[in-house]
Every structure is written in structure tokens, then in C-alpha cells.
Design an enzyme around this catalytic site. Structure first.
Site, PDB file in Angstrom:
ATOM      1  CG  MET A 157      -1.938   0.278   1.158  1.00  0.00           C
ATOM      2  SD  MET A 157      -3.057   1.033  -0.543  1.00  0.00           S
ATOM      3  CE  MET A 157      -4.798   1.355   0.505  1.00  0.00           C
ATOM      4  N   GLY A 158       1.439   1.423  -0.830  1.00  0.00           N
ATOM      5  CA  GLY A 158       2.755   2.891  -0.762  1.00  0.00           C
ATOM      6  C   GLY A 158       2.183   3.477  -2.585  1.00  0.00           C
ATOM      7  NE  ARG A 159       5.805   7.529  -3.899  1.00  0.00           N
ATOM      8  CZ  ARG A 159       6.725   7.375  -3.350  1.00  0.00           C
ATOM      9  NH1 ARG A 159       6.685   8.542  -3.059  1.00  0.00           N
ATOM     10  NH2 ARG A 159       8.336   6.529  -4.142  1.00  0.00           N
ATOM     11  CB  ILE A 160       1.716   2.302  -7.243  1.00  0.00           C
ATOM     12  CG1 ILE A 160       2.657   3.196  -7.708  1.00  0.00           C
ATOM     13  CG2 ILE A 160       0.992   2.031  -8.458  1.00  0.00           C
ATOM     14  CD1 ILE A 160       3.490   2.550  -8.982  1.00  0.00           C
ATOM     15  NE  ARG A 241      11.001  -3.539 -11.359  1.00  0.00           N
ATOM     16  CZ  ARG A 241      10.867  -2.461 -11.782  1.00  0.00           C
ATOM     17  NH1 ARG A 241       9.140  -1.866 -11.621  1.00  0.00           N
ATOM     18  NH2 ARG A 241      11.000  -1.312 -11.454  1.00  0.00           N
ATOM     19  CD  GLU A 270       9.677  -7.364 -17.310  1.00  0.00           C
ATOM     20  OE1 GLU A 270      10.163  -6.564 -17.761  1.00  0.00           O
ATOM     21  OE2 GLU A 270       8.792  -7.590 -16.366  1.00  0.00           O
ATOM     22  CG  HIS A 288       8.083  -3.517 -17.279  1.00  0.00           C
ATOM     23  ND1 HIS A 288       8.552  -3.956 -16.536  1.00  0.00           N
ATOM     24  CD2 HIS A 288       7.194  -2.498 -16.397  1.00  0.00           C
ATOM     25  CE1 HIS A 288       8.930  -3.647 -14.998  1.00  0.00           C
ATOM     26  NE2 HIS A 288       8.683  -2.141 -15.778  1.00  0.00           N
TER      27      HIS A 288
HETATM   28  C1  DGY Z   1       9.147   1.685 -12.554  1.00  0.00           C
HETATM   29  O1  DGY Z   1       9.565   3.040 -13.119  1.00  0.00           O
HETATM   30  O2  DGY Z   1      10.142   0.948 -11.496  1.00  0.00           O
HETATM   31  C2  DGY Z   1       8.198   0.983 -13.881  1.00  0.00           C
HETATM   32  O3  DGY Z   1       8.495  -0.863 -13.727  1.00  0.00           O
HETATM   33  C3  DGY Z   1       8.736   1.315 -15.072  1.00  0.00           C
HETATM   34  O4  DGY Z   1       7.375   1.229 -15.988  1.00  0.00           O
END
Ligand code: DGY
Length: 327
Positions: A157-160, A241, A270, A288
Site C-alpha cells: 500500500m505505497g503510492r501506487i 515486478r 523479461e 512492461h
Molecule cells: C518503474 O519505474 O519501476 C516502472 O516499472 C517502469 O515502468
């Protein structure tokens, strides 16, 4: 004048900031359009004062030592920095910087796009239509799962993660989350999000979206046992990730209806994709693209450049991940 090495072309906005400050002849951008080869990376960093790298570059002690003792900053063009050996950089007193903040909303938008595409089977239905195999409307054609009114689980639950939660309000969803520690109560109230343990997150989420960093603790945090603990109608989303999910176990879960679907922006190795995953029609797979909007990639370039400018001008870089060495 200090020398700067950029491992791959990034938006001009950032490169121009560096060229104006240090002279175009001192900003060298690797010429290839693709991931830089290891030997070119090791060669390219020799004698530079600043390295601007991207998330596909593995920046370890060998690269730092190849650069030499005058290397003053490693500026990653990403918010995630698991591609950099931060401990090795700290040992050498090199600040490592990233690009937080600017890509939060863009990445949450993308995670939602994956969630919706996976829930409503947009990938497989588009493939059928493009292949000329659509025989017309059907009462049982591509039945997905509803999104509105369901439970969104957020892992990290960070910024994103928080931006993901905010978007759930428009879908009248219940939001639960798990992280190492709960966020402030006031923030929980604003987001209408409740802290749960990982077992409850797995059992109760209709949609489970991953937003934690990759660390030794989060590697394969989702594997066979976790998928079995989820609802058979659940959808898992990963825009964080790849190695946080055990891809082989996920492919098995998707192929055997252990869970309903997955939406993946990131992968374990990847750009290779696990062959079993490629066979899963109920997986939406994209390359990605989390931060890949024109606006955001431009802002990321500016922040990466601003970090370098600050450091080479003797100031504190705005986004340093090992600030202890600057004290
Ligand atoms: C990041 O900045 O870590 C993202 O994965 C890039 O798309």
C-alpha cells in the site's frame, strides 16, 4: 566538465537538461536501440561522473568499479531500483536515485486497465474477433466477472497501491490491503481501505493487485499455495515486478481454473515469457508498460536529469534511495 553516460535513449526533455548544463559533448547516449550489452555498459561507464541507467541494466559492483572512483551518482530511470546493487553503491558512497511520484497515477491507470481487461476477457475476445472467428452475438460468449461491488485486495500500500485504491471508489468496491505495516488510520479512512493479514487478502479478494517492491522477502510471494488460497473467480494483477509471482505456478493455476484470470505487465525473466503462460488464454500479457505514457516518461526523464544536476552541482538529489551516505 563532468561526463555523463546514458545507457539508452530516453525522452529528449531530460537529455536536454543535461546537455544545457554540461555541454552536449559531455552527455553520451549509448547508440543501440535495445538493452545495452554488458560489455558496452562496462566500457561506457569508464571514467564517467554520472550514470543514467534504465531498469533492464544490471548495475553491480563490477560496473561501479569499471566506472572508477569519480562516479558520483547512479540515476535510475524508474521508480523500482532492484536492478541496482544499492548496498555496493552505498559501500562506495555513490548515491542511487530513482523517479518516484511522477509515475504513480499512470501505473495505477495501467493496473486498472489490466484488471478490467482480464475480468472481461478482452484479450481472448479481441484475438477471436481479429482472427475472423466471431460468429455473432452469443448469450454465453466470453462471460467474464463483474468488477463493480467486488472486493479489491492490494498487496503493497505505497503510492501506487493507494492510487489503485482511490480508483476503486468509482466501482463501489470494498478495498482491503496487506503490507509490512498498516498505513495511517486517517489515510485508511480516506481510501476506505482496511488492513488485513495476507491469508485474509488471499481468501477475500476478488481482484488482487500487486504493488510492492521486489525484495528477497517478496520474491515468489505468490506461488502455488497462494493461488490455492484464492477464490476460483479471482483475478490477479501484477504491474510491480515479475519475480514477485512464481510464473510457472501461476500458469498452472490459470490452466486448471484454480483462479479465473491474470493481468500481467511484468515478468520473471523479461523479455522472456514463461512458455506455459503464453498458452493461458485467460492471461492478459503486456510488455512492461506501467509508466509508458508520453507525459509520464517525459517527467521521469526530467527527474532523472534533475537528480544528476543536483548531485553534480554539490546539492542533494531530490530522489535518493540511500540518503544516509549524503549526511
Ligand atoms: C518503474 O519505474 O519501476 C516502472 O516499472 C517502469 O515502468
Amino acid at each position: 566538465m563532468p561526463a555523463i553516460f546514458v545507457t539508452r535513449r530516453i525522452p529528449e526533455r531530460g537529455l536536454n537538461m543535461l546537455r544545457v548544463a554540461f555541454g552536449p559533448e559531455n552527455v553520451r547516449v549509448a547508440p543501440q536501440d535495445g538493452v545495452i550489452e554488458r560489455k558496452d555498459l562496462v566500457e561506457g561507464v569508464r571514467g564517467v561522473d554520472a550514470l543514467l541507467c534504465i531498469l533492464t541494466d544490471s548495475i553491480d559492483a563490477e560496473v561501479m568499479d569499471a566506472a572508477g572512483p569519480q562516479l558520483k551518482i547512479i540515476a535510475n530511470y524508474a521508480v523500482g531500483y532492484n536492478n541496482i546493487d544499492v548496498a555496493a553503491a552505498t559501500q562506495r558512497r555513490i548515491p542511487v536515485t530513482n523517479t518516484p511520484g511522477v509515475l504513480t497515477e499512470t501505473t495505477a491507470d495501467l493496473a486498472w486497465a489490466l484488471l478490467m481487461a482480464a475480468a472481461r476477457r478482452l484479450g481472448e475476445s479481441e484475438r477471436l474477433l481479429r482472427a475472423g472467428r466471431w460468429a455473432g452475438w452469443g448469450p454465453m460468449l466470453f462471460l467474464g466477472v463483474d468488477i463493480h461491488g467486488k472486493t479489491l485486495g492490494i498487496y503493497g500500500m505505497g503510492r501506487i497501491g493507494q492510487a489503485m485504491a482511490r480508483r476503486a471508489k468509482g466501482f463501489d468496491m470494498r478495498v482491503i490491503y496487506h503490507d509490512q505495516t498498516p498505513i495511517a488510520q486517517e489515510l485508511e479512512q480516506q481510501l476506505n481501505a482496511a488492513y488485513v493479514d495476507k491469508a485474509a487478502l488471499l481468501a477475500e479478494s476478488d481482484f488482487l493487485s500487486i504493488h510492492c517492491p521486489l525484495t528477497p522477502e517478496t520474491r515468489h510471494a505468490f506461488g502455488e499455495a497462494e493461488f490455492k488460497a484464492m477464490k476460483p473467480t479471482a483475478v490477479i494483477i501484477n504491474s510491480a515486478r515479475g519475480p514477485i509471482i512464481d510464473e510457472k505456478a501461476l500458469a498452472h493455476a490459470l490452466n486448471n481454473n484454480v483462479i479465473f484470470a491474470a493481468g500481467l505487465d511484468v515478468f520473471e525473466d523479461e523479455p522472456a515469457i514463461h512458455p506455459d503462460l503464453l498458452e493461458c488464454q485467460n492471461a492478459v500479457l503486456i510488455p512492461h508498460l506501467g509508466s509508458a505514457s508520453q507525459e509520464t516518461r517525459g517527467r521521469m526523464a526530467e527527474i532523472a536529469a534533475a537528480n544528476i544536476l543536483a548531485r553534480l552541482n554539490g546539492q542533494t538529489p531530490p530522489a535518493c534511495v540511500n540518503p544516509e551516505i549524503l549526511q
